[in-house]
Design a protein around this motif. Structure first.
Motif, PDB file in Angstrom:
ATOM      1  N   LEU A  87       0.837  -1.109  -0.082  1.00  0.00           N
ATOM      2  CA  LEU A  87       0.245   0.166   0.056  1.00  0.00           C
ATOM      3  C   LEU A  87       0.948   1.300  -0.055  1.00  0.00           C
ATOM      4  CD1 LEU A  87      -2.950   1.097   0.118  1.00  0.00           C
ATOM      5  CD2 LEU A  87      -2.593   1.222   2.710  1.00  0.00           C
ATOM      6  N   LYS A  88       1.910   1.174   0.777  1.00  0.00           N
ATOM      7  CA  LYS A  88       2.939   2.394   0.776  1.00  0.00           C
ATOM      8  C   LYS A  88       3.571   2.827  -0.673  1.00  0.00           C
ATOM      9  CE  LYS A  88       6.384   4.502   3.198  1.00  0.00           C
ATOM     10  NZ  LYS A  88       7.575   4.387   4.183  1.00  0.00           N
ATOM     11  N   ALA A 108      -8.923  -3.765   4.656  1.00  0.00           N
ATOM     12  CA  ALA A 108      -8.531  -3.790   6.083  1.00  0.00           C
ATOM     13  C   ALA A 108      -8.979  -2.413   6.443  1.00  0.00           C
ATOM     14  CB  ALA A 108      -6.910  -3.844   5.813  1.00  0.00           C
ATOM     15  N   SER A 109      -9.771  -2.612   7.759  1.00  0.00           N
ATOM     16  CA  SER A 109     -10.091  -1.376   8.685  1.00  0.00           C
ATOM     17  C   SER A 109      -8.750  -0.539   8.813  1.00  0.00           C
ATOM     18  CB  SER A 109     -10.413  -1.957   9.882  1.00  0.00           C
ATOM     19  OG  SER A 109     -11.540  -2.540   9.737  1.00  0.00           O
ATOM     20  N   GLY A 110      -8.819   0.845   8.774  1.00  0.00           N
ATOM     21  CA  GLY A 110      -7.757   1.649   8.838  1.00  0.00           C
ATOM     22  C   GLY A 110      -6.823   1.732   7.794  1.00  0.00           C
ATOM     23  N   ALA A 111      -6.886   1.312   6.697  1.00  0.00           N
ATOM     24  CA  ALA A 111      -6.021   1.283   5.581  1.00  0.00           C
ATOM     25  C   ALA A 111      -6.116   2.879   5.153  1.00  0.00           C
ATOM     26  CB  ALA A 111      -6.382   0.300   4.172  1.00  0.00           C
ATOM     27  N   HIS A 113      -6.182   5.472   6.877  1.00  0.00           N
ATOM     28  CA  HIS A 113      -5.675   6.253   7.894  1.00  0.00           C
ATOM     29  C   HIS A 113      -3.917   6.248   7.462  1.00  0.00           C
ATOM     30  CE1 HIS A 113      -9.463   5.953  10.171  1.00  0.00           C
ATOM     31  NE2 HIS A 113      -8.831   6.783  10.911  1.00  0.00           N
ATOM     32  N   ARG A 114      -3.689   4.816   7.188  1.00  0.00           N
ATOM     33  CA  ARG A 114      -2.028   4.487   6.654  1.00  0.00           C
ATOM     34  C   ARG A 114      -2.060   5.622   5.376  1.00  0.00           C
ATOM     35  NH1 ARG A 114       1.150   3.456   9.974  1.00  0.00           N
ATOM     36  NH2 ARG A 114       2.607   2.073   8.891  1.00  0.00           N
ATOM     37  N   TRP A 118       0.829   8.780   4.005  1.00  0.00           N
ATOM     38  CA  TRP A 118       1.842   8.659   2.966  1.00  0.00           C
ATOM     39  C   TRP A 118       1.606   9.735   1.535  1.00  0.00           C
ATOM     40  CZ3 TRP A 118       0.663   3.007   3.730  1.00  0.00           C
ATOM     41  CH2 TRP A 118       1.377   2.369   5.020  1.00  0.00           C
TER      42      TRP A 118
END
Lengths: 306, 425
Positions: A87-88, A108-111, A113-114, A118
């Motif tokens: 993802l990054k 995925a929960s929170g993806a 936010h991640r 970035w």
């Protein structure tokens, strides 16, 4: 305005109302012959979808295009992602392309936010795992307001698999922010432990659909996956439908003015019967139309349109 | 043995009045022995602790040398004030044979920074099906006494009973990762208010407590030793209290992160806070601190779990659980317990050495004792910088935090492994 829309909790009452008011203005565009505004000309919106969701992706795509943004659809299948890109790394690629906004759907929960940590552009959560789906909550609130004239003071019942529902979480947060009274209803196995303190001190929980129905203005049915019964969340689809499904008999317990909502996709015969889904109380098709206006408003406001 | 003599001047041994320690040939000499040609270490204001012993370290070698090696982990340990670490068995290949435990033991000797005591797997491949050759590991050069499937629970009650019974023959102990797997399928964080908000699958406290209760009853039934890894809940403390009152031979550890951090940290979705068992609530933290002070929880163990960048710079659900701990443990315990040096020495050195059967460790640096100790500057405060870690990995949850207490020097059998806060090799 806020920079990202990751959670419905990112919006206070003032900002949420601004989104709904803006959506109402933009809805007029959709009824014109030329359905396009020049507002986001030259801006790039990326739809980054790690899950199949034709409905939501098309809604965001239509919203961005009506604001004249350049739209890039990036689906996880058949892309570098299916070759194992993280993802990054995907985020850095989008960053290099100069994405002004990234609309992300992810299992995925929170993806989101991640992702927001970035990239420089705005991130819009279009549904992450079992966490949230804030634009769905906004379009639901918009639909309530257009049907019933207000959100504050309404009693909304959210019925079904609250535990796994990103729609439920976002709706509880947004509707309580806007002053509605919310009751979540379902079998205890599908209501999260500590859901009340987690989402809102005013949230009510009930396991008895019939008892709550006569008192509600809105009943929102959530999709219930049949596979949940394999994990013993409930014994059978038949028993689930009997206890928590909305059929014609139950619908008659609703007050005259009450509406029936569903975020889709529906499992007819499970949480809702066809005659309810197709009834005059049902707002299901309207919700889809309102989705485009609300998403236009979100992109417009996040990207600082005037 | 070292030929150099060291004179540690003006050091406070676990908080006592300042004294001098003369170190030669691996031991602390009698006061008044000749200090001629001694290298002097000015320890004014420093506190001496017996070298710390970590009962729960993941060194990742063999298999994940990109995340940590026996050497890099040993260096991190020495810098953290440790003189012995027990290396967990979940390597690749798994440390479930005499060959693998001997390899790890040998790598530890070669690194020469701390004593690396391998832990053997309880079951073949950590699969929870068949007992590994526990006796062969016990009689190997590595002399394994602790056995653990850590990372996995020995959940089959009959297999657990057999393991507990079997290791009695060589005074072994089973270190259980207490997690009922059926209650934690897909679990991502502590089940409670925060998991409900974040939409992450919950890891209920009862999954830990139920296994501890079961194992304590089994250990009592067969008269075996049980050690409970990384206790994380208030309920587990209650279970331990009952078991100890009933005379069960049970010991338990708590990690520094469970003494300091709560599940609130997950709100960032940054997997650096993802760990197994998960961070719990403030109520649990308070109960764990009290239990450690009281002795219901016997020791602090780090569960130092290095992970490569790509296993942490990702979505929460896809990240591996675990955090670094060796270089920060003492500071966090100091922060949590305060400067109660005898208590810290007991929980971080004496008792873990006793549980692990490491007879060279856990002794106060006094005349005649092995010169295996660490010197701490209690007045120093330092900011945690992940890039400054001696570990190959960077997954510390304390990045940017300012912590009290700094390790100035560490001695292993009279040889310095750390001097002036730097590893000697």
């Amino acid at each position: 305005m806020i920079k990202h829309l990751l959670s419905a909790a990112d919006l206070d009452a003032q900002h949420a109302t601004l989104v709904l008011d803006t959506a109402a203005e933009l809805a007029n565009v959709s009824s014109r012959e030329v359905k396009k505004l020049p507002t986001l000309r030259g801006r790039t919106v990326v739809n980054l979808f790690y899950e199949d969701s034709t409905r939501t992706r098309i809604s965001f795509e239509a919203a961005a295009k009506r604001l004249s943004a350049d739209v890039i659809n990036f689906s996880a299948k058949g892309s570098s992602v299916s070759k194992g890109e993280s993802l990054k790394d995907t985020a850095l690629t989008l960053q290099a392309m100069g994405a002004d906004a990234v609309v992300v759907r992810h299992p995925a929960s929170g993806a989101p936010h991640r992702l927001a940590s970035w990239v420089d552009g705005s991130v819009v959560n279009a549904g992450d795992g079992t966490h949230e789906h804030p634009t769905q909550a906004l379009l639901d609130a918009y639909t309530m307001r257009s049907r019933l004239g207000r959100v504050a003071g309404l009693h909304v019942a959210i019925v079904g698999d609250v535990l796994h529902s990103r729609v439920a979480r976002s709706n509880v947060l947004l509707l309580t922010t806007l002053g509605a009274k919310v009751t979540v209803i379902g079998p205890p196995t599908l209501i999260p432990v500590d859901v009340g303190p987690a989402l809102s001190p005013d949230l009510r929980v009930s396991y008895d659909l019939d008892a709550v129905l006569p008192d509600v203005d809105v009943v929102m049915m959530l999709r219930v996956q049949r596979e949940r019964m394999n994990d013993s969340f409930f014994p059978s689809t038949r028993e689930y439908a009997r206890r928590y499904g909305l059929d014609a008999a139950r619908m008659r317990r609703l007050p005259e003015h009450a509406i029936v909502m569903h975020p889709g996709p529906m499992v007819r015969g499970m949480e809702i019967t066809p005659e309810v889904a197709d009834s005059a109380r049902s707002t299901i098709v309207e919700q889809v139309a309102n989705g485009v206006s609300v998403r236009m408003a979100v992109l417009y406001l996040l990207l600082g349109g005037k | 043995m070292s030929s150099t003599t060291y004179l540690v001047k003006g050091v406070s041994v676990v908080g006592a009045e300042p004294t001098d320690l003369l170190v030669r040939d691996g031991v602390v000499l009698e006061a008044g022995a000749s200090a001629q040609n001694a290298q002097v270490i000015d320890a004014d204001g420093l506190v001496a602790l017996p070298g710390l012993v970590d009962l729960h370290t993941h060194l990742r070698e063999p298999g994940r040398e990109d995340a940590e090696t026996v050497e890099s982990g040993s260096r991190a340990a020495a810098l953290g004030g440790y003189t012995a670490v027990c290396a967990m068995a979940n390597t690749s290949p798994v440390a479930d044979t005499a060959g693998v435990v001997e390899q790890v033991w040998r790598l530890g000797r070669e690194a020469g920074l701390v004593d690396v005591q391998p832990i053997g797997a309880v079951t073949v491949g950590l699969a929870g099906q068949h007992l590994a050759e526990l006796g062969a590991m016990a009689t190997s050069a590595a002399k394994v006494r602790i056995f653990s499937d850590d990372g996995h629970c020995v959940s089959d009650p009959r297999l657990m009973r057999r393991a507990l019974e079997y290791v009695k023959a060589f005074d072994g102990v089973i270190a259980q990762h207490a997690e009922e797997p059926r209650l934690t399928e897909g679990a991502q964080m502590h089940e409670g208010e925060i998991s409900a908000r974040l939409g992450l699958t919950g890891w209920p406290a009862v999954a830990e407590e139920a296994i501890i209760a079961r194992d304590a009853l089994l250990a009592g039934h067969v008269g075996a030793r049980l050690h409970v890894c990384h206790v994380s809940t208030a309920g587990s403390v209650d279970v331990l209290r009952q078991a100890k009152a009933a005379g069960v031979r049970v010991t338990a550890e708590v990690t520094p992160h469970h003494l300091l951090l709560t599940d609130e940290r997950a709100s960032s979705y940054d997997p650096v806070f993802k760990v197994n068992p998960p961070l719990r609530t403030q109520k649990d933290v308070a109960a764990l601190r009290a239990a450690l002070a009281e002795g219901l929880i016997d020791i602090v163990a780090t569960d130092h779990a290095p992970h490569a960048m790509e296993d942490k710079e990702c979505e929460w659900a896809y990240a591996r659980p675990g955090m670094l701990g060796l270089e920060t443990a003492l500071s966090i315990v100091l922060d949590v317990l305060g400067p109660d040096w005898p208590l810290i020495a007991d929980r971080m050195s004496r008792t873990p050495a006793r549980i692990a059967g490491l007879t060279d460790h856990g002794h106060l640096p006094a005349a005649g004792a092995p010169a295996t100790f660490t010197l701490v500057d209690p007045a120093a405060r330092w900011q945690v910088d992940p890039t400054a870690s001696a570990s190959r990995s960077r997954n510390t949850p304390y990045a940017g935090m300012t912590l009290p207490g700094r390790v100035v020097a560490t001695f292993l059998r009279g040889e310095p492994t750390v001097l002036d806060g730097k590893a000697v090799k």
